[in-house]
Design a protein around this motif. Structure first.
Motif, PDB file in Angstrom:
ATOM      1  N   TRP A 157       0.839  -1.190   0.000  1.00 53.69           N
ATOM      2  CA  TRP A 157       0.000   0.000   0.000  1.00 53.69           C
ATOM      3  C   TRP A 157       0.874   1.240   0.000  1.00 53.69           C
ATOM      4  O   TRP A 157       1.927   1.240   0.653  1.00 53.69           O
ATOM      5  N   PRO A 158       0.546   2.278  -0.771  1.00 55.93           N
ATOM      6  CA  PRO A 158      -0.706   2.493  -1.499  1.00 55.93           C
ATOM      7  C   PRO A 158      -0.687   2.036  -2.958  1.00 55.93           C
ATOM      8  O   PRO A 158      -1.648   2.284  -3.677  1.00 55.93           O
ATOM      9  N   MET A 159       0.399   1.362  -3.402  1.00 56.26           N
ATOM     10  CA  MET A 159       0.448   0.931  -4.792  1.00 56.26           C
ATOM     11  C   MET A 159      -0.568  -0.164  -5.086  1.00 56.26           C
ATOM     12  O   MET A 159      -0.811  -0.497  -6.247  1.00 56.26           O
ATOM     13  N   THR A 160      -1.170  -0.729  -4.048  1.00 57.75           N
ATOM     14  CA  THR A 160      -2.224  -1.720  -4.262  1.00 57.75           C
ATOM     15  C   THR A 160      -3.538  -1.054  -4.687  1.00 57.75           C
ATOM     16  O   THR A 160      -4.458  -1.743  -5.137  1.00 57.75           O
ATOM     17  N   LEU A 161      -3.628   0.258  -4.560  1.00 59.80           N
ATOM     18  CA  LEU A 161      -4.828   0.989  -4.961  1.00 59.80           C
ATOM     19  C   LEU A 161      -4.810   1.234  -6.471  1.00 59.80           C
ATOM     20  O   LEU A 161      -3.823   1.769  -6.993  1.00 59.80           O
ATOM     21  N   PRO A 162      -5.869   0.875  -7.185  1.00 61.52           N
ATOM     22  CA  PRO A 162      -5.910   1.101  -8.641  1.00 61.52           C
ATOM     23  C   PRO A 162      -5.658   2.557  -9.024  1.00 61.52           C
ATOM     24  O   PRO A 162      -5.002   2.834 -10.033  1.00 61.52           O
ATOM     25  N   VAL A 163      -6.168   3.508  -8.228  1.00 63.13           N
ATOM     26  CA  VAL A 163      -5.978   4.912  -8.572  1.00 63.13           C
ATOM     27  C   VAL A 163      -4.507   5.303  -8.512  1.00 63.13           C
ATOM     28  O   VAL A 163      -4.022   6.095  -9.341  1.00 63.13           O
ATOM     29  N   VAL A 164      -3.763   4.740  -7.570  1.00 64.79           N
ATOM     30  CA  VAL A 164      -2.337   5.058  -7.450  1.00 64.79           C
ATOM     31  C   VAL A 164      -1.549   4.376  -8.559  1.00 64.79           C
ATOM     32  O   VAL A 164      -0.606   4.954  -9.118  1.00 64.79           O
ATOM     33  N   ARG A 165      -1.933   3.141  -8.909  1.00 63.95           N
ATOM     34  CA  ARG A 165      -1.242   2.463 -10.011  1.00 63.95           C
ATOM     35  C   ARG A 165      -1.433   3.226 -11.322  1.00 63.95           C
ATOM     36  O   ARG A 165      -0.493   3.356 -12.120  1.00 63.95           O
ATOM     37  N   GLN A 166      -2.643   3.756 -11.542  1.00 59.09           N
ATOM     38  CA  GLN A 166      -2.882   4.528 -12.760  1.00 59.09           C
ATOM     39  C   GLN A 166      -2.103   5.840 -12.727  1.00 59.09           C
ATOM     40  O   GLN A 166      -1.558   6.274 -13.747  1.00 59.09           O
ATOM     41  N   LEU A 167      -2.046   6.464 -11.555  1.00 55.86           N
ATOM     42  CA  LEU A 167      -1.259   7.682 -11.407  1.00 55.86           C
ATOM     43  C   LEU A 167       0.208   7.418 -11.725  1.00 55.86           C
ATOM     44  O   LEU A 167       0.873   8.226 -12.387  1.00 55.86           O
ATOM     45  N   ALA A 168       0.721   6.267 -11.289  1.00 55.35           N
ATOM     46  CA  ALA A 168       2.114   5.909 -11.556  1.00 55.35           C
ATOM     47  C   ALA A 168       2.357   5.677 -13.046  1.00 55.35           C
ATOM     48  O   ALA A 168       3.419   6.014 -13.578  1.00 55.35           O
ATOM     49  N   ARG A 169       1.353   5.101 -13.731  1.00 58.26           N
ATOM     50  CA  ARG A 169       1.501   4.816 -15.160  1.00 58.26           C
ATOM     51  C   ARG A 169       1.344   6.059 -16.039  1.00 58.26           C
ATOM     52  O   ARG A 169       2.116   6.283 -16.964  1.00 58.26           O
ATOM     53  N   GLU A 170       0.324   6.852 -15.730  1.00 56.36           N
ATOM     54  CA  GLU A 170      -0.093   7.907 -16.652  1.00 56.36           C
ATOM     55  C   GLU A 170       0.140   9.323 -16.147  1.00 56.36           C
ATOM     56  O   GLU A 170       0.161  10.261 -16.947  1.00 56.36           O
ATOM     57  N   GLY A 171       0.286   9.491 -14.837  1.00 51.65           N
ATOM     58  CA  GLY A 171       0.317  10.831 -14.287  1.00 51.65           C
ATOM     59  C   GLY A 171      -1.084  11.417 -14.278  1.00 51.65           C
ATOM     60  O   GLY A 171      -2.050  10.791 -14.722  1.00 51.65           O
ATOM     61  N   LEU A 172      -1.201  12.635 -13.791  1.00 54.66           N
ATOM     62  CA  LEU A 172      -2.493  13.303 -13.704  1.00 54.66           C
ATOM     63  C   LEU A 172      -2.333  14.756 -14.111  1.00 54.66           C
ATOM     64  O   LEU A 172      -1.594  15.509 -13.485  1.00 54.66           O
ATOM     65  N   GLU A 173      -3.032  15.133 -15.180  1.00 52.35           N
ATOM     66  CA  GLU A 173      -3.050  16.523 -15.617  1.00 52.35           C
ATOM     67  C   GLU A 173      -4.088  17.272 -14.790  1.00 52.35           C
ATOM     68  O   GLU A 173      -5.216  16.806 -14.623  1.00 52.35           O
ATOM     69  N   LEU A 174      -3.717  18.431 -14.276  1.00 45.30           N
ATOM     70  CA  LEU A 174      -4.647  19.252 -13.518  1.00 45.30           C
ATOM     71  C   LEU A 174      -4.895  20.560 -14.274  1.00 45.30           C
ATOM     72  O   LEU A 174      -3.955  21.330 -14.502  1.00 45.30           O
ATOM     73  N   ALA A 175      -6.132  20.772 -14.655  1.00 51.76           N
ATOM     74  CA  ALA A 175      -6.486  21.976 -15.388  1.00 51.76           C
ATOM     75  C   ALA A 175      -6.773  23.114 -14.412  1.00 51.76           C
ATOM     76  O   ALA A 175      -6.725  22.951 -13.194  1.00 51.76           O
TER      77      ALA A 175
END
Length: 243
Positions: free
Chosen positions: A24-42
């Motif tokens: 944890w927290p890499m077991t959370l799908p949202v964190v795994r996606q953040l690690a793969r793709e990043g998050l753009e904030l408008a």
């Protein structure tokens, strides 16, 4: 070059991070996606909406800490701490700041704000937060600390607010963004998520996905419940109520 950028353009996990893929927290799908793709904030407001345990608060907390805010809440200059409980995610995050944007920020975290009130009180603060009710103190924070063009992180702020006070929060966020501020907020509230112009990311077993307010699971649940509360409650209580 555009010098009129929001405080945070993008959040991503550094490829050299030391987070364990099976911990944890890499077991959370949202964190795994953040690690793969990043998050753009408008610009404006971004809401993270999801069930308890989905990881929305973990992400907001980590982004706030990576930006330079105390994990227990407060402004850029607050450095109080009572008990370290945050995840290690913030140490692996890279925050891509906007060129020429404000460096000021504030993290409103519902479960730890009383600690921040004491910290401010000990510094000779300007607002007697402890003398106010839970909801009144939150509104006082909004009125006294939200207003500049900085970066604002909120973790379930509706926890202390009534229906009408939640609407007042929508008005505050509108004022903040009109002044050039940027907001990242984790919430369960369909009222808050209905803010016009906000971006909504639904968080769940799929990770995070952009969605419309009317398509949120929480909106569907509330709509169904308000139409037929008995359809939900009859499965939770005995058919025969003691007289």
């Amino acid at each position: 070059m555009d010098f009129n950028q929001p405080p945070v353009r993008r959040v991503e996990v550094d490829p050299g991070h030391d987070l364990e893929s099976r911990a944890w927290p890499m077991t959370l799908p949202v964190v795994r996606q953040l690690a793969r793709e990043g998050l753009e904030l408008a610009r404006g407001v971004t809401f993270l909406v999801g069930e308890n345990g989905s990881g929305k608060s973990t992400v907001v907390e980590a982004v706030a800490a990576a930006y330079g805010l105390s994990p227990e809440g407060g402004s850029t200059h607050s450095r109080h701490s009572t008990r370290e409980s945050e995840s290690p995610l913030h140490r692996a995050l890279a925050v891509r700041r906007g060129i020429g944007a404000s460096r000021w920020g504030f993290f409103l975290r519902a479960e730890t704000m009383h600690g921040w009130y004491t910290y401010i009180e000990n510094l000779g603060g300007d607002v007697p937060f402890h003398e106010l009710s839970h909801g009144e103190s939150f509104l006082a924070v909004l009125e006294s600390r939200f207003g500049s063009d900085g970066f604002y992180c909120l973790d379930e702020p509706e926890a202390a607010l009534s229906f009408s006070s939640t609407l007042a929060l929508v008005a505050v966020l509108h004022r903040v963004t009109a002044a050039g501020g940027q907001v990242l907020c984790a919430t369960h509230s369909p009222v808050l998520a209905a803010m016009p112009g906000a971006r909504i990311l639904e968080v769940g077993e799929w990770g995070f996905r952009e969605t419309a307010w009317e398509d949120l699971q929480v909106v569907d649940h509330w709509r169904r419940f308000l139409e037929r509360p008995d359809a939900y409650l009859r499965h939770l209580v005995d058919d025969e109520v003691p007289r």
